[in-house]
Design an enzyme around this catalytic site. Structure first.
Site, PDB file in Angstrom:
ATOM      1  N   SER A 144      36.093  37.960  -0.426  1.00 27.72           N
ATOM      2  CA  SER A 144      36.958  37.152  -1.290  1.00 27.72           C
ATOM      3  C   SER A 144      38.093  38.052  -1.770  1.00 27.72           C
ATOM      4  CB  SER A 144      36.127  36.663  -2.483  1.00 27.72           C
ATOM      5  OG  SER A 144      36.933  36.217  -3.538  1.00 27.72           O
ATOM      6  N   TYR A 157      30.214  36.909  -9.472  1.00 30.55           N
ATOM      7  CA  TYR A 157      30.825  36.594  -8.166  1.00 30.55           C
ATOM      8  C   TYR A 157      31.651  37.788  -7.676  1.00 30.55           C
ATOM      9  CZ  TYR A 157      33.492  33.974  -4.633  1.00 30.55           C
ATOM     10  OH  TYR A 157      34.067  33.543  -3.461  1.00 30.55           O
TER      11      TYR A 157
HETATM   12  P1  NDP Z   1      31.576  25.524  -0.139  1.00 29.60           P
HETATM   13  O1  NDP Z   1      30.959  25.368  -1.489  1.00 29.60           O
HETATM   14  O2  NDP Z   1      32.396  24.434   0.439  1.00 29.60           O
HETATM   15  O3  NDP Z   1      30.467  25.940   0.914  1.00 29.60           O
HETATM   16  C1  NDP Z   1      29.403  26.792   0.596  1.00 29.60           C
HETATM   17  C2  NDP Z   1      28.406  26.717   1.725  1.00 29.60           C
HETATM   18  O4  NDP Z   1      27.322  27.627   1.468  1.00 29.60           O
HETATM   19  C3  NDP Z   1      27.799  25.343   1.885  1.00 29.60           C
HETATM   20  O5  NDP Z   1      27.771  25.045   3.264  1.00 29.60           O
HETATM   21  C4  NDP Z   1      26.397  25.496   1.341  1.00 29.60           C
HETATM   22  O6  NDP Z   1      25.538  24.595   2.013  1.00 29.60           O
HETATM   23  C5  NDP Z   1      26.105  26.948   1.691  1.00 29.60           C
HETATM   24  N1  NDP Z   1      25.083  27.556   0.836  1.00 29.60           N
HETATM   25  C6  NDP Z   1      25.144  27.785  -0.493  1.00 29.60           C
HETATM   26  N2  NDP Z   1      24.004  28.335  -0.927  1.00 29.60           N
HETATM   27  C7  NDP Z   1      23.200  28.464   0.152  1.00 29.60           C
HETATM   28  C8  NDP Z   1      21.876  28.952   0.352  1.00 29.60           C
HETATM   29  N3  NDP Z   1      21.153  29.435  -0.673  1.00 29.60           N
HETATM   30  N4  NDP Z   1      21.356  28.934   1.596  1.00 29.60           N
HETATM   31  C9  NDP Z   1      22.080  28.444   2.633  1.00 29.60           C
HETATM   32  N5  NDP Z   1      23.331  27.979   2.509  1.00 29.60           N
HETATM   33  C10 NDP Z   1      23.873  27.969   1.276  1.00 29.60           C
HETATM   34  O7  NDP Z   1      32.430  26.870  -0.271  1.00 29.60           O
HETATM   35  P2  NDP Z   1      33.604  27.512   0.611  1.00 29.60           P
HETATM   36  O8  NDP Z   1      33.650  26.945   1.962  1.00 29.60           O
HETATM   37  O9  NDP Z   1      34.792  27.531  -0.237  1.00 29.60           O
HETATM   38  O10 NDP Z   1      33.063  29.011   0.655  1.00 29.60           O
HETATM   39  C11 NDP Z   1      32.486  29.615   1.796  1.00 29.60           C
HETATM   40  C12 NDP Z   1      32.480  31.123   1.573  1.00 29.60           C
HETATM   41  O11 NDP Z   1      33.814  31.568   1.383  1.00 29.60           O
HETATM   42  C13 NDP Z   1      31.702  31.569   0.328  1.00 29.60           C
HETATM   43  O12 NDP Z   1      31.052  32.787   0.595  1.00 29.60           O
HETATM   44  C14 NDP Z   1      32.804  31.768  -0.697  1.00 29.60           C
HETATM   45  O13 NDP Z   1      32.436  32.683  -1.693  1.00 29.60           O
HETATM   46  C15 NDP Z   1      33.906  32.313   0.185  1.00 29.60           C
HETATM   47  N6  NDP Z   1      35.247  32.194  -0.362  1.00 29.60           N
HETATM   48  C16 NDP Z   1      35.812  30.973  -0.628  1.00 29.60           C
HETATM   49  C17 NDP Z   1      37.120  30.912  -1.098  1.00 29.60           C
HETATM   50  C18 NDP Z   1      37.819  29.624  -1.369  1.00 29.60           C
HETATM   51  O14 NDP Z   1      38.955  29.668  -1.886  1.00 29.60           O
HETATM   52  N7  NDP Z   1      37.254  28.486  -1.059  1.00 29.60           N
HETATM   53  C19 NDP Z   1      37.889  32.123  -1.364  1.00 29.60           C
HETATM   54  C20 NDP Z   1      37.193  33.335  -1.056  1.00 29.60           C
HETATM   55  C21 NDP Z   1      35.920  33.361  -0.577  1.00 29.60           C
HETATM   56  P3  NDP Z   1      24.247  23.908   1.287  1.00 29.60           P
HETATM   57  O15 NDP Z   1      24.693  23.498  -0.088  1.00 29.60           O
HETATM   58  O16 NDP Z   1      23.905  22.782   2.196  1.00 29.60           O
HETATM   59  O17 NDP Z   1      23.206  24.967   1.257  1.00 29.60           O
END
Ligand code: NDP
Length: 256
Positions: A144, A157
């Site tokens: 991030s 985070y």
């Molecule tokens: P979303 O919230 O859209 O997606 C998060 C994903 O993680 C979901 O598919 C969720 O699926 C999965 N997830 C969460 N917890 C678990 C778990 N315990 N086991 C398995 N799967 C899990 O977030 P983003 O797409 O925005 O983020 C994706 C990544 O990018 C993250 O690591 C985030 O920190 C990072 N990021 C995002 C940014 C942004 O601006 N959006 C910026 C910088 C980094 P489910 O709930 O079905 O488990």
């Protein structure tokens, strides 16, 4: 084989059922990889994998919670049994809890660390034997801007995403002789459920103005903006690239 050709490769994308993960999964599939979508929400997993299959790609899902090391092992074994091999792991699953630093409970702190750091490590450990069988592999960890900058409402985070960069370097060094490259992508502000929930939590804060004003590209990123870097880091084009953290951020980290 073309530099960016992923035909014959098998990729696991954690958190691949939406947001950045689905953007990356789609890019890897377009480059030829078979895709295993991993997440906890079965309905979201089904929809995302179904979307890839409907587009003509080879994809399936495995429902798993990455905070459970045994579930990560079982997930990798399921993928290997189905596709015959595993070559690429995208450690994308992640979450945040937004509070002022003084207000977090120990459970809040632990939850963010469990998903973002421990889950990443459990999945990396789980793919290692499959990568050895395949003669090498690629791990792409999702950091991030908070891997390198501080921010309010994000103490655990930020700590977790800083740890992702260090874990990336540690694994890159340790597994280099196994022909495993480990790199990170550091997304800027991307329009997903994660950032939509942030906007909903703080309706009085000018989120939009802050993001657009701080991002030289003058726009939010889309999940598909991450696909190019992911294909590079998953392909033989990056076979001598390891331990790096590549910002994909519309210039956010270059802005003084
Ligand atoms: P979303 O919230 O859209 O997606 C998060 C994903 O993680 C979901 O598919 C969720 O699926 C999965 N997830 C969460 N917890 C678990 C778990 N315990 N086991 C398995 N799967 C899990 O977030 P983003 O797409 O925005 O983020 C994706 C990544 O990018 C993250 O690591 C985030 O920190 C990072 N990021 C995002 C940014 C942004 O601006 N959006 C910026 C910088 C980094 P489910 O709930 O079905 O488990």
């Amino acid at each position: 084989m073309q530099l960016f050709d992923l035909r014959g490769r098998v990729a696991i994308v954690t958190g691949g059922n939406g947001g950045i993960g689905l953007g990356i999964a789609t890019g890897l599939a377009q480059a030829g990889a078979a895709i295993a979508i991993v997440g906890r929400d079965v309905a979201k997993n089904q929809t995302a994998a179904g979307q890839l299959v409907a587009a003509g790609f080879n994809a399936r899902f495995v429902s798993a919670d990455i905070t459970n090391p045994g579930a990560c092992q079982a997930m990798v074994q399921t993928v290997a049994a189905h596709f015959g091999r595993v070559d690429i792991l995208v450690n994308n699953a992640g979450m945040t809890i937004r509070k002022l630093a003084q207000d977090y409970t120990p459970q809040d702190w632990q939850r963010v660390m469990d998903v973002n750091v421990s889950g990443t490590f459990h999945c990396a450990q789980a793919v290692f034997p499959e990568f050895q069988k395949a003669g090498g592999g690629k791990i792409i960890n999702i950091g991030s801007m908070m891997s390198i900058f501080g921010a309010t409402y994000a103490a655990p985070y930020s700590a977790s995403k800083g740890a992702i960069v260090q874990l990336t370097q540690a694994l890159a060094v340790e597994w280099a002789t196994h022909r495993i490259q480990v790199n990170a992508i550091l997304p800027g502000w991307i329009d997903t459920e994660l950032t939509q929930s942030g906007r909903a939590e703080f309706p009085d804060y000018d989120y939009e103005g802050a993001v657009l004003g701080r991002t030289p590209a003058g726009r939010w990123g889309e999940p598909t903006d991450l696909a190019g870097a992911a294909v590079f880091l998953a392909s033989q084009a990056s076979d001598f690239v390891t331990g790096t953290a590549i910002p994909v951020d519309g210039g956010y980290s270059a802005q003084g």
